[in-house]
Design a protein around this motif. Structure first.
Motif, PDB file in Angstrom:
ATOM      1  N   THR A   1     -10.835  -8.379  14.370  1.00  0.00           N
ATOM      2  CA  THR A   1     -12.351  -8.407  14.296  1.00  0.00           C
ATOM      3  C   THR A   1     -12.895  -8.628  15.640  1.00  0.00           C
ATOM      4  OG1 THR A   1     -11.917 -11.056  13.702  1.00  0.00           O
ATOM      5  CG2 THR A   1     -12.288  -9.762  11.896  1.00  0.00           C
TER       6      THR A   1
ATOM      7  N   THR B   1     -20.213  -4.056   6.538  1.00  0.00           N
ATOM      8  CA  THR B   1     -20.467  -5.258   5.559  1.00  0.00           C
ATOM      9  C   THR B   1     -18.842  -5.695   5.272  1.00  0.00           C
ATOM     10  OG1 THR B   1     -22.100  -3.750   4.366  1.00  0.00           O
ATOM     11  CG2 THR B   1     -20.853  -5.719   3.063  1.00  0.00           C
TER      12      THR B   1
ATOM     13  N   GLN C   1     -18.132  -7.959   8.481  1.00  0.00           N
ATOM     14  CA  GLN C   1     -18.744  -9.188   8.422  1.00  0.00           C
ATOM     15  C   GLN C   1     -18.289 -10.037   7.129  1.00  0.00           C
ATOM     16  OE1 GLN C   1     -22.707  -7.456   8.104  1.00  0.00           O
ATOM     17  NE2 GLN C   1     -22.751  -6.857   9.918  1.00  0.00           N
ATOM     18  N   ASN C   2     -17.724  -9.310   6.324  1.00  0.00           N
ATOM     19  CA  ASN C   2     -16.962 -10.191   5.478  1.00  0.00           C
ATOM     20  C   ASN C   2     -15.481 -10.251   5.168  1.00  0.00           C
ATOM     21  OD1 ASN C   2     -19.169 -11.389   3.482  1.00  0.00           O
ATOM     22  ND2 ASN C   2     -19.839  -9.137   4.280  1.00  0.00           N
TER      23      ASN C   2
END
Length: 263
Positions: free
Chosen positions: A201, A243, A246-247
């Motif tokens: 990440t 997305t 981010q999740n």
């Protein structure tokens, strides 16, 4: 970050089909004198499988995982006319133009979880990657992992990004925790998921993902069953990846919970 680019090769000789693959890939020789495993646009899931292979492979490579070199492979219209097998001849006919090749790892053997070992951090990284790209095809039945020169190599990402086969409500698909991770061949060994999560990440970002998505050839985005433009399709892939990034805590927890059930 420097631009990402794939080499382009011309296919010169069809050597043999690799019938263990559902999409009937083949071993072929190119004009650079190297051999490649060819994935054809005229096969089963067509160009969407090529897009998944391209995105999944290049994301894995950027994250430092071992993936055979991917190349854009051009198939001339005259190629395959002498092929005796009608099924293969049709496949080659409908695959004229730009296809995808993976550098052939001569002498590689298939990873077998019951025989071969895998470093815990590496296993965790591969599990995280496959949860990120929603890869349903790295199971005990079909590991899609090779051992070559004592290293573990990742192949066959064409079953990833399965949302694009229906193209409906991709936003919901982007935030799925990916329950199918429970079937991942390396999940039992993935004891360092948190460490892999932190590393990946921090490495992935908007710039990286835009450049990888930009690799998709325009030719692969002219979908007859959709009125959506190539640029709009590219943007959906980018937004899907952003997305999910981010999740990412969602699919990390899913993988961790699946491991608890195993142990």
């Amino acid at each position: 970050m420097t631009p990402i680019a794939l080499r382009k090769i011309n296919v010169m000789r069809y050597i043999t089909p690799l019938r263990e693959g559902g999409s009937l890939p083949a071993l072929a020789e190119a004009d650079d004198d190297f051999k490649y495993v060819l994935k054809f646009r005229g096969a089963g899931h067509g160009i969407k499988a090529l897009i998944a292979e391209l995105l999944g492979g290049e994301i894995a490579r950027y994250l430092g995982l071992a993936v055979p070199e991917l190349v854009f492979a051009t198939l001339d219209e005259a190629f395959g006319r002498t092929e005796a097998d009608e099924e293969i001849q049709d496949l080659l006919k409908f695959s004229q133009g730009l296809n995808l090749g993976l550098h052939y790892l001569s002498g590689a053997i298939t990873y077998d979880a019951s025989v071969n070992d895998c470093d815990e951090l590496l296993a965790s990284k591969i599990v995280w990657l496959d949860a990120f790209i929603t890869n349903v095809d790295r199971t005990f039945r079909n590991t899609n992992l090779l051992i070559w020169h004592k290293e573990l190599w990742l192949i066959d990402h064409g079953a990833s990004f399965y949302f694009h086969h229906s193209w409906n409500n991709w936003e919901a698909s982007a935030i799925t925790p990916f329950a199918l991770i429970k079937d991942h061949v390396l999940l039992p060994k993935a004891t360092k998921l948190e460490e892999a999560h932190k590393e990946f990440t921090s490495k992935l970002n908007e710039d990286v993902l835009r450049k990888i998505v930009a690799l998709i050839p325009e030719d692969w985005l002219l979908w007859e069953d959709h009125s959506i433009t190539p640029e709009a399709i590219r943007n959906v892939y980018f937004q899907f990846l952003m997305t999910r990034l981010q999740n990412a805590d969602l699919f990390l927890k899913q993988a961790q919970d699946a491991r608890k059930v195993l142990i």
